[in-house]
Design a protein around this motif. Structure first.
Motif, short mmCIF file in Angstrom:
data_model
loop_
_atom_site.label_atom_id
_atom_site.label_comp_id
_atom_site.label_asym_id
_atom_site.label_seq_id
_atom_site.Cartn_x
_atom_site.Cartn_y
_atom_site.Cartn_z
N ARG A 227 0.82 -1.22 0.00
CA ARG A 227 0.00 0.00 0.00
C ARG A 227 0.86 1.27 0.00
N GLU A 228 2.10 1.11 -0.43
CA GLU A 228 3.01 2.25 -0.40
C GLU A 228 3.64 2.46 -1.78
N PHE A 229 3.81 3.73 -2.15
CA PHE A 229 4.40 4.04 -3.45
C PHE A 229 4.93 5.47 -3.43
N SER A 230 5.72 5.79 -4.43
CA SER A 230 6.12 7.17 -4.71
C SER A 230 6.06 7.36 -6.23
N ALA A 231 5.76 8.58 -6.66
CA ALA A 231 5.61 8.82 -8.10
C ALA A 231 5.93 10.27 -8.41
N THR A 232 6.30 10.48 -9.65
CA THR A 232 6.48 11.84 -10.18
C THR A 232 5.40 12.09 -11.23
N ILE A 233 4.60 13.11 -11.01
CA ILE A 233 3.54 13.46 -11.96
C ILE A 233 4.01 14.68 -12.75
N ARG A 234 4.02 14.53 -14.06
CA ARG A 234 4.43 15.62 -14.93
C ARG A 234 3.19 16.26 -15.56
N ILE A 235 3.15 17.58 -15.51
CA ILE A 235 2.10 18.31 -16.22
C ILE A 235 2.52 18.36 -17.68
N ARG A 236 1.65 17.91 -18.55
CA ARG A 236 2.02 17.77 -19.96
C ARG A 236 2.28 19.14 -20.59
N ASN A 237 3.00 19.11 -21.68
CA ASN A 237 3.36 20.35 -22.39
C ASN A 237 2.13 21.19 -22.69
N PRO A 238 2.29 22.55 -22.74
CA PRO A 238 3.58 23.26 -22.69
C PRO A 238 4.04 23.60 -21.28
N ASP A 239 3.33 23.13 -20.24
CA ASP A 239 3.70 23.51 -18.88
C ASP A 239 5.01 22.86 -18.47
N GLY A 240 5.05 21.54 -18.46
CA GLY A 240 6.28 20.82 -18.21
C GLY A 240 6.69 20.69 -16.76
N ARG A 241 5.94 21.29 -15.81
CA ARG A 241 6.32 21.17 -14.41
C ARG A 241 5.93 19.79 -13.86
N ALA A 242 6.50 19.48 -12.70
CA ALA A 242 6.25 18.16 -12.11
C ALA A 242 6.04 18.29 -10.62
N VAL A 243 5.46 17.25 -10.02
CA VAL A 243 5.25 17.23 -8.58
C VAL A 243 5.46 15.79 -8.08
N GLN A 244 6.11 15.68 -6.94
CA GLN A 244 6.33 14.37 -6.33
C GLN A 244 5.16 14.04 -5.41
N ILE A 245 4.61 12.83 -5.52
CA ILE A 245 3.53 12.39 -4.64
C ILE A 245 3.87 11.01 -4.08
N SER A 246 3.09 10.62 -3.09
CA SER A 246 3.25 9.28 -2.52
C SER A 246 1.90 8.84 -1.96
N HIS A 247 1.90 7.67 -1.32
CA HIS A 247 0.66 7.17 -0.71
C HIS A 247 0.22 8.07 0.44
N GLU A 248 1.11 8.90 0.96
CA GLU A 248 0.76 9.78 2.06
C GLU A 248 0.23 11.15 1.62
N THR A 249 0.31 11.41 0.33
CA THR A 249 -0.14 12.71 -0.17
C THR A 249 -1.63 12.89 0.04
N ASN A 250 -2.02 14.00 0.63
CA ASN A 250 -3.43 14.31 0.89
C ASN A 250 -4.00 15.04 -0.33
N ALA A 251 -4.59 14.27 -1.25
CA ALA A 251 -5.10 14.86 -2.48
C ALA A 251 -6.25 15.81 -2.21
#
Length: 559
Positions: free
Chosen positions: A519-543
């Motif tokens: 039940r544990e993970f980590s991931a990098t979410i990329r905002i698709r072009n033309p933005d290109g920024r990213a955010v690190q999330i995990s199972h603990e991230t409060n969406a």
């Protein structure tokens, strides 16, 4: 405009209903009924469409139904006028039909400019002028109300036309008009009317228009605001260049009469060689404001005190024996203004402006001639005047003309050259657009930048608040998928969102994904072009809390 086209045509037994319903619901369904019943109107409309567009219309009957037809040119194939004609021609047909209809003494048209080319908006207004008038005086005339967003429809040719304009504001307060104005103001407005072109008439549609003396002023202001990332038009404003300070004053009178919160940018010389003083003195708002500050009610007298101090400085410059480059240039300019050894009227005013320009631009170099006490007195008085006017949205550039603030300006210091100003403005715009200025714009343009920053503008649209909400939903769904599908990796997650009805696959991409437990993970979410920024999330991230901080960097993390 048309409602749903009637496939088989317009039933004759429904004509009365068409004419009754059309005005109530803003439909044009009664237009062809009028053209059928009024051949006098139809002749005028047909002749106009034929002349303008080479269109020929005909009214045909088919099994008791009226069918409007048209052909393009003499040999064109007939087609349904109400369904297959372009929007602009249909719009003009409707407008002219009702304009020529003399059955009613009043006609109200909402947004007649819709679908009309600007040239045909102007043509329509020509036709309106042939019909508009008082029906009590001439029964062939009618009162016409036009509700418009188009400067082509605001066809102002006389004081009566100007008085007929009602200007609405975005705060839904009562509309304004110039009403009855005093003789002097009427004189100024009458002289302004012939020069009101389409660009100038933007002022009627703006709550807070900005007036500048020339097109080069407008261009540099737009460039600086774009560099700052703000929008003039988003603030409901517009930039209007009017061709000199004398013209700016007339727009000031017009905007005061319309009770618009207008902004005015003046070069320094307008206070001395223009009629700004007279215009301000006649403005009741400024007079009352001066009185509230304990400065009396005579703006001209208040400025006169500054004149006297400047005349002292001019006298000192003319009499000095010092021979530095700056002093010599200033003295030579002033002597060139003198006639028979004396300075009078506008030449004296120009000499005063030259002293102020040098106090702002090279104060240290001329201080051996103008004493510190006198210079401080002059600067203090000018600053006070600038402050007073600024509080009433009248901005005076204390350092001279706009070009004096442009580092690339290389023209004459006192006798300003339009060509040199244009070269400087083009150079500055290029530098701003390419980001080539080394210093901040505040440092580069000084008081000019400060003034521009005070003009109406809104920041660029910030999509991050909405983007984060969608990112929150994406992360929430992603976390659910990871819990349900323990065997899924990055490719399966992206494949799911690529076909998902949510459309998240077009916005985000799971770029990196690693499980560290059931039940544990980590991931990098990329905002698709033309933005290109990213955010690190995990199972603990409060969406649900949308705890994401998007930055200009490649990645931002938040748990």
């Amino acid at each position: 405009m048309w409602g749903v086209p009637i496939e088989e045509g317009y039933q004759k037994n429904q004509f009365a209903n068409y004419k009754r319903v059309a005005p109530r619901y803003g439909s044009a369904v009664d237009t062809f009924v009028l053209l059928e019943e009024r051949p006098d109107i139809r002749i005028r409309v047909e002749a106009t469409l034929s002349s303008l567009f080479d269109r020929y219309i005909s009214i045909e009957w088919d099994s008791g139904n009226l069918v409007p037809m048209a052909t393009a040119g003499d040999m064109g194939e007939a087609y349904r006028l109400d369904r297959e004609e372009c929007h602009g021609i249909r719009e003009l047909l409707v407008l002219l039909t009702h304009l020529y209809n003399d059955q009613y003494a009043y006609l109200i048209i909402d947004e007649p400019e819709l679908n009309l080319h600007p040239q045909y908006q102007s043509f329509f207004m020509q036709e309106v002028r042939k019909v508009a008038g008082s029906p009590s005086v001439d029964t062939d005339r009618k009162v016409i109300f036009l509700i418009t967003h188009s400067p082509f429809i605001v066809d102002v040719r006389s004081m009566d036309d100007l008085r007929s304009v009602l200007s609405f504001s975005s705060d839904h307060t009562a509309p304004t008009s110039i009403g009855a104005t005093e003789a002097r103001s009427t004189y100024h407005l009458e002289s302004l009317i012939p020069r009101l072109n389409v660009h100038h008439k933007q002022l009627f549609f703006s709550d807070n228009p900005i007036f500048v003396e020339g097109i080069l002023d407008a261009r540099i202001i737009e460039a600086v605001q774009e560099y700052r990332g703000v929008s003039i038009t988003a603030a409901g404003s517009c930039l209007v260049e009017v061709g000199g300070c004398e013209e700016v004053n007339k727009y000031l009178i017009l905007c005061r009469a319309l009770r618009k919160s207008a902004y005015f940018l003046y070069d320094l010389d307008s206070l001395f060689t223009g009629n700004l003083r007279q215009c301000i003195r006649e403005d009741g708002q400024v007079v009352a404001f001066l009185a509230s500050l304990g400065l009396g009610n005579d703006f001209g007298r208040y400025c006169g005190e500054l004149d006297r101090k400047l005349s002292e400085a001019v006298k000192l410059v003319r009499e000095t024996q010092r021979d530095t480059a700056a002093v010599d240039e200033l003295r030579s300019h002033i002597e060139g203004l003198a006639a028979n050894g004396g300075l009078k009227d506008k030449n004296l005013a120009r000499a005063r402006v030259a002293v102020l320009v040098d106090l702002a631009g090279r104060r240290t170099e001329i201080m051996p001639v103008i004493t510190e006490d006198l210079a401080a007195d002059i600067e203090g008085r000018l600053a006070r005047i600038v402050e007073i006017l600024m509080r009433k949205n009248v901005f005076l550039l204390p350092g001279g003309a706009l070009e004096h603030y442009l580092p690339t300006y290389s023209g004459h210091r006192y006798q300003l050259n339009e060509s040199a100003k244009r070269v400087a403005v083009d150079a500055e715009i290029t530098k701003l657009a390419s980001g080539q200025i080394a210093e901040s714009p505040e440092q580069r343009y000084g008081a000019l930048f400060e003034t521009i920053s005070r003009l109406p503008a809104k920041p660029a649209v910030n999509i991050d608040s909405v983007l984060i909400r969608y990112l929150s939903d994406y992360v929430h769904e992603l976390q659910g998928l990871i819990l349900i599908h323990s065997e899924w990796g990055r490719d399966q997650l992206n494949a799911h969102f690529a076909t998902s009805a949510s459309g998240f696959g077009k916005l985000f991409d799971t770029e990196e994904f690693e499980r560290s437990g059931p039940r544990e993970f980590s991931a990098t979410i990329r905002i698709r072009n033309p933005d290109g920024r990213a955010v690190q999330i995990s199972h603990e991230t409060n969406a649900g809390m949308q705890a994401f901080q998007l930055t200009a960097d490649v990645a931002a993390t938040s748990q």
